[in-house]
Design a protein around this motif. Structure first.
Motif, PDB file in Angstrom:
ATOM      1  N   LEU A 159       0.702  -6.544  -2.703  1.00 31.69           N
ATOM      2  CA  LEU A 159       0.934  -7.360  -1.515  1.00 31.69           C
ATOM      3  C   LEU A 159       2.425  -7.532  -1.247  1.00 31.69           C
ATOM      4  N   ARG A 160       3.204  -7.756  -2.297  1.00 30.88           N
ATOM      5  CA  ARG A 160       4.653  -7.892  -2.107  1.00 30.88           C
ATOM      6  C   ARG A 160       5.233  -6.605  -1.522  1.00 30.88           C
ATOM      7  N   LEU A 161       4.788  -5.479  -2.030  1.00 34.47           N
ATOM      8  CA  LEU A 161       5.304  -4.204  -1.544  1.00 34.47           C
ATOM      9  C   LEU A 161       4.926  -3.982  -0.086  1.00 34.47           C
ATOM     10  N   THR A 162       3.692  -4.342   0.287  1.00 33.59           N
ATOM     11  CA  THR A 162       3.293  -4.162   1.685  1.00 33.59           C
ATOM     12  C   THR A 162       4.059  -5.110   2.603  1.00 33.59           C
ATOM     13  N   HIS A 163       4.364  -6.320   2.116  1.00 33.02           N
ATOM     14  CA  HIS A 163       5.143  -7.259   2.934  1.00 33.02           C
ATOM     15  C   HIS A 163       6.579  -6.782   3.095  1.00 33.02           C
ATOM     16  N   GLN A 164       7.136  -6.188   2.034  1.00 32.84           N
ATOM     17  CA  GLN A 164       8.524  -5.742   2.074  1.00 32.84           C
ATOM     18  C   GLN A 164       8.698  -4.451   2.861  1.00 32.84           C
ATOM     19  N   ALA A 165       7.734  -3.551   2.733  1.00 30.32           N
ATOM     20  CA  ALA A 165       7.946  -2.212   3.293  1.00 30.32           C
ATOM     21  C   ALA A 165       6.648  -1.593   3.789  1.00 30.32           C
ATOM     22  N   GLY A 166       5.720  -2.421   4.254  1.00 30.34           N
ATOM     23  CA  GLY A 166       4.452  -1.894   4.731  1.00 30.34           C
ATOM     24  C   GLY A 166       4.538  -1.403   6.166  1.00 30.34           C
ATOM     25  N   ARG A 167       3.903  -0.284   6.412  1.00 31.67           N
ATOM     26  CA  ARG A 167       3.827   0.255   7.774  1.00 31.67           C
ATOM     27  C   ARG A 167       2.363   0.437   8.137  1.00 31.67           C
ATOM     28  N   LYS A 168       1.949  -0.225   9.213  1.00 32.74           N
ATOM     29  CA  LYS A 168       0.554  -0.139   9.626  1.00 32.74           C
ATOM     30  C   LYS A 168       0.241   1.250  10.159  1.00 32.74           C
ATOM     31  N   THR A 169      -0.880   1.800   9.696  1.00 32.55           N
ATOM     32  CA  THR A 169      -1.371   3.092  10.164  1.00 32.55           C
ATOM     33  C   THR A 169      -2.842   2.919  10.512  1.00 32.55           C
ATOM     34  N   PRO A 170      -3.451   3.878  11.171  1.00 31.58           N
ATOM     35  CA  PRO A 170      -4.883   3.758  11.456  1.00 31.58           C
ATOM     36  C   PRO A 170      -5.735   3.642  10.205  1.00 31.58           C
ATOM     37  N   GLU A 171      -5.238   4.139   9.069  1.00 28.87           N
ATOM     38  CA  GLU A 171      -6.010   4.106   7.828  1.00 28.87           C
ATOM     39  C   GLU A 171      -5.791   2.846   7.006  1.00 28.87           C
ATOM     40  N   GLY A 172      -4.729   2.089   7.308  1.00 26.75           N
ATOM     41  CA  GLY A 172      -4.406   0.912   6.510  1.00 26.75           C
ATOM     42  C   GLY A 172      -2.909   0.663   6.528  1.00 26.75           C
ATOM     43  N   VAL A 173      -2.410  -0.022   5.484  1.00 26.50           N
ATOM     44  CA  VAL A 173      -0.981  -0.339   5.388  1.00 26.50           C
ATOM     45  C   VAL A 173      -0.355   0.578   4.349  1.00 26.50           C
ATOM     46  N   LEU A 174       0.595   1.394   4.789  1.00 24.58           N
ATOM     47  CA  LEU A 174       1.264   2.347   3.911  1.00 24.58           C
ATOM     48  C   LEU A 174       2.567   1.746   3.412  1.00 24.58           C
ATOM     49  N   VAL A 175       2.749   1.731   2.082  1.00 26.81           N
ATOM     50  CA  VAL A 175       4.041   1.348   1.505  1.00 26.81           C
ATOM     51  C   VAL A 175       4.995   2.491   1.811  1.00 26.81           C
ATOM     52  N   ASP A 176       5.998   2.208   2.639  1.00 23.92           N
ATOM     53  CA  ASP A 176       6.747   3.260   3.311  1.00 23.92           C
ATOM     54  C   ASP A 176       7.954   3.750   2.510  1.00 23.92           C
ATOM     55  N   PHE A 177       7.802   3.884   1.217  1.00 23.44           N
ATOM     56  CA  PHE A 177       8.799   4.545   0.381  1.00 23.44           C
ATOM     57  C   PHE A 177       8.100   4.954  -0.911  1.00 23.44           C
ATOM     58  N   PRO A 178       8.658   5.882  -1.664  1.00 24.21           N
ATOM     59  CA  PRO A 178       7.971   6.360  -2.862  1.00 24.21           C
ATOM     60  C   PRO A 178       7.843   5.269  -3.931  1.00 24.21           C
ATOM     61  N   VAL A 179       6.621   5.003  -4.327  1.00 25.05           N
ATOM     62  CA  VAL A 179       6.335   4.048  -5.407  1.00 25.05           C
ATOM     63  C   VAL A 179       5.377   4.729  -6.386  1.00 25.05           C
ATOM     64  N   THR A 180       5.722   4.699  -7.649  1.00 29.23           N
ATOM     65  CA  THR A 180       4.873   5.316  -8.659  1.00 29.23           C
ATOM     66  C   THR A 180       4.045   4.262  -9.375  1.00 29.23           C
ATOM     67  N   ARG A 181       3.022   4.710 -10.069  1.00 28.03           N
ATOM     68  CA  ARG A 181       2.239   3.797 -10.893  1.00 28.03           C
ATOM     69  C   ARG A 181       3.082   3.209 -12.010  1.00 28.03           C
ATOM     70  N   GLN A 182       4.052   3.979 -12.489  1.00 28.73           N
ATOM     71  CA  GLN A 182       4.960   3.447 -13.505  1.00 28.73           C
ATOM     72  C   GLN A 182       5.778   2.292 -12.945  1.00 28.73           C
ATOM     73  N   ASP A 183       6.225   2.414 -11.672  1.00 33.48           N
ATOM     74  CA  ASP A 183       6.950   1.309 -11.029  1.00 33.48           C
ATOM     75  C   ASP A 183       6.101   0.043 -11.027  1.00 33.48           C
ATOM     76  N   ILE A 184       4.834   0.183 -10.663  1.00 35.79           N
ATOM     77  CA  ILE A 184       3.950  -0.985 -10.596  1.00 35.79           C
ATOM     78  C   ILE A 184       3.732  -1.566 -11.985  1.00 35.79           C
ATOM     79  N   ALA A 185       3.615  -0.698 -12.986  1.00 34.63           N
ATOM     80  CA  ALA A 185       3.483  -1.183 -14.366  1.00 34.63           C
ATOM     81  C   ALA A 185       4.693  -2.006 -14.764  1.00 34.63           C
ATOM     82  N   GLU A 186       5.891  -1.527 -14.413  1.00 30.68           N
ATOM     83  CA  GLU A 186       7.109  -2.246 -14.776  1.00 30.68           C
ATOM     84  C   GLU A 186       7.306  -3.503 -13.942  1.00 30.68           C
ATOM     85  N   LEU A 187       6.777  -3.517 -12.732  1.00 33.13           N
ATOM     86  CA  LEU A 187       6.832  -4.731 -11.913  1.00 33.13           C
ATOM     87  C   LEU A 187       5.930  -5.829 -12.457  1.00 33.13           C
ATOM     88  N   THR A 188       4.831  -5.439 -13.108  1.00 34.15           N
ATOM     89  CA  THR A 188       3.801  -6.407 -13.496  1.00 34.15           C
ATOM     90  C   THR A 188       3.728  -6.650 -14.998  1.00 34.15           C
TER      91      THR A 188
END
Length: 232
Positions: A159-188
């Protein structure tokens, strides 16, 4: 030193409502620097020689803890001031800032900070508000790591990532920069294995869609419910 057009910063919140002459004065000592993807702007514990405003791109700020664990502290987006160690009384950078996309920043020498805020106190006030917001976010994340289940932490990170850099698309909200699963692991404060397991389950349910360094949140409401502990 080459001239930098004031229009590059005039609309940024940090410099909002400042007269043209003040913007020209502020830009007098600034340099425009390019950082290709993967390039470090500065390293943890390096002498704080400059402070910066990001104009374009995205940066990842990381820290290595005393026991050698790397954590993602935050991501820096366009318009944000960063590396301003002088504002928190430090002589070195507390983390490493690395470009996750090709980025452009304005840089000022560290020695310019005190004279600049003496002439324009609103810059000090706005920077303090920014630093305070980051500190509040860090406290919230620390509380989450200490008290909340990992699935809820991952949902909150998304949610934080979508609020900071989310871009609405027809499919949903795209986090508009490269984010890896490792990044999310280190964030959490968890492991890559755990994040991969959670995101794979969410993908199976159609709530998110992953790919090569991309995250599409297909069902933001479901992720919100998970973040609030009401996802079951």
């Amino acid at each position: 030193m080459s001239h930098i057009d004031r229009s590059l910063i005039a609309e940024l919140p940090l410099f909002a409502d400042m007269p043209a002459a003040a913007l020209d004065d502020i830009l007098h000592e600034a340099r425009s620097l390019r950082y290709p993807k993967g390039k470090a702007v500065f390293q943890q514990n390096e002498e704080a020689h400059s402070f910066f405003v990001l104009l374009h791109g995205r940066l990842r700020v990381t820290q290595v803890t005393a026991d050698g664990q790397q954590i993602v502290v935050r991501f820096v987006g366009p318009g944000e001031i960063f590396g301003v160690a002088q504002a928190i009384g430090r002589k070195d950078y507390p983390g490493t800032a690395t470009a996750v996309t090709d980025s452009i920043a304005l840089a000022w020498p560290a020695s310019a900070w005190q004279p600049m805020i003496a002439r324009y106190p609103q810059l000090a006030s706005r920077t303090l508000q920014t630093v305070g917001g980051r500190l509040q976010d860090a406290h919230s994340r620390l509380r989450e790591i200490s008290t909340e289940q990992v699935e809820r932490r991952v949902a909150r990170a998304l949610l934080r990532l979508t609020h900071q850099a989310g871009r609405k698309t027809p499919e949903g909200v795209l986090v508009d920069f490269p984010v890896t699963r490792q990044d999310i692991a280190e964030l959490t404060g968890t492991t890559l294995y755990t994040v991969s397991r959670i995101l794979s389950a969410w993908e199976s349910n159609g709530w998110v869609e992953g790919g090569r360094q991309r995250i599409l949140v297909r069902d933001p409401h479901r992720i919100f419910l998970l973040a609030e502990g009401d996802g079951t």
